[in-house]
Design a protein around this motif. Sequence first.
Motif, mmCIF file in Angstrom:
data_model
loop_
_atom_site.group_PDB
_atom_site.id
_atom_site.type_symbol
_atom_site.label_atom_id
_atom_site.label_comp_id
_atom_site.label_asym_id
_atom_site.label_seq_id
_atom_site.Cartn_x
_atom_site.Cartn_y
_atom_site.Cartn_z
ATOM 1 N N TYR A 104 0.830 -1.201 0.000
ATOM 2 C CA TYR A 104 0.000 0.000 0.000
ATOM 3 C C TYR A 104 0.863 1.250 0.000
ATOM 4 C CZ TYR A 104 -3.761 -3.146 1.453
ATOM 5 O OH TYR A 104 -4.678 -4.166 1.519
ATOM 6 N N ALA A 105 0.339 2.303 -0.614
ATOM 7 C CA ALA A 105 0.960 3.609 -0.461
ATOM 8 C C ALA A 105 0.798 4.050 0.987
ATOM 9 C CB ALA A 105 0.294 4.615 -1.396
ATOM 10 N N ASP A 106 1.777 4.774 1.501
ATOM 11 C CA ASP A 106 1.715 5.219 2.892
ATOM 12 C C ASP A 106 0.458 6.034 3.167
ATOM 13 O OD1 ASP A 106 5.308 5.805 3.255
ATOM 14 O OD2 ASP A 106 4.104 3.982 3.496
ATOM 15 N N SER A 107 0.009 6.777 2.174
ATOM 16 C CA SER A 107 -1.130 7.673 2.367
ATOM 17 C C SER A 107 -2.452 6.935 2.562
ATOM 18 C CB SER A 107 -1.251 8.621 1.177
ATOM 19 O OG SER A 107 -1.413 7.887 -0.026
ATOM 20 N N VAL A 108 -2.499 5.646 2.224
ATOM 21 C CA VAL A 108 -3.762 4.902 2.345
ATOM 22 C C VAL A 108 -3.682 3.743 3.341
ATOM 23 C CG1 VAL A 108 -4.307 5.512 -0.041
ATOM 24 C CG2 VAL A 108 -3.374 3.237 0.464
ATOM 25 N N LYS A 109 -2.511 3.487 3.893
ATOM 26 C CA LYS A 109 -2.367 2.384 4.838
ATOM 27 C C LYS A 109 -3.323 2.537 6.006
ATOM 28 C CE LYS A 109 2.426 1.028 3.974
ATOM 29 N NZ LYS A 109 3.815 1.040 4.479
ATOM 30 N N GLY A 110 -3.983 1.445 6.347
ATOM 31 C CA GLY A 110 -4.931 1.464 7.452
ATOM 32 C C GLY A 110 -6.322 1.915 7.058
ATOM 33 N N ARG A 111 -6.474 2.455 5.857
ATOM 34 C CA ARG A 111 -7.792 2.914 5.400
ATOM 35 C C ARG A 111 -8.295 2.108 4.192
ATOM 36 N NH1 ARG A 111 -8.339 7.834 3.289
ATOM 37 N NH2 ARG A 111 -6.186 7.980 2.512
#
Length: 122
Positions: free
Chosen positions: A59-66
């Motif tokens: 995942y891209a860091d900006s979307v991790k966890g979402r």
Amino acid sequence: QVQVVEFGGGLVQPGGSLRLSCAASGSIFSIGTMAWYRQAPGKERELVARISSGENPNYADSVKGRFTISRDSPKNTAYLQMNSLKPEDTAVYYCNALIRTTSWSTSYSDYWGQGTQVTVSS
């Protein structure tokens, strides 16, 4: 001939959720990596998430966890579940698949969908 088609874009409020689907069809022998990219106005296309058989998704860091990418291999389909959406997630989302079209060639080729618009706004 191979087609890759995305479904599920739309308008959603901040904090909301959307699920994108990507279906590959046609002369497919096997599919390697399936991935989601996005491109916002005035920006370059960027990788959002990628999934390969037998490997953990990236995942891209900006979307991790979402965001969560998943795949239904028998159906040649990939999904992107997007939760806690933010205005900065607004972009055209593209599906990419590495596809092998014949049994006698081991090479995989890049196939892209036409894109689906995701707009996050109140």
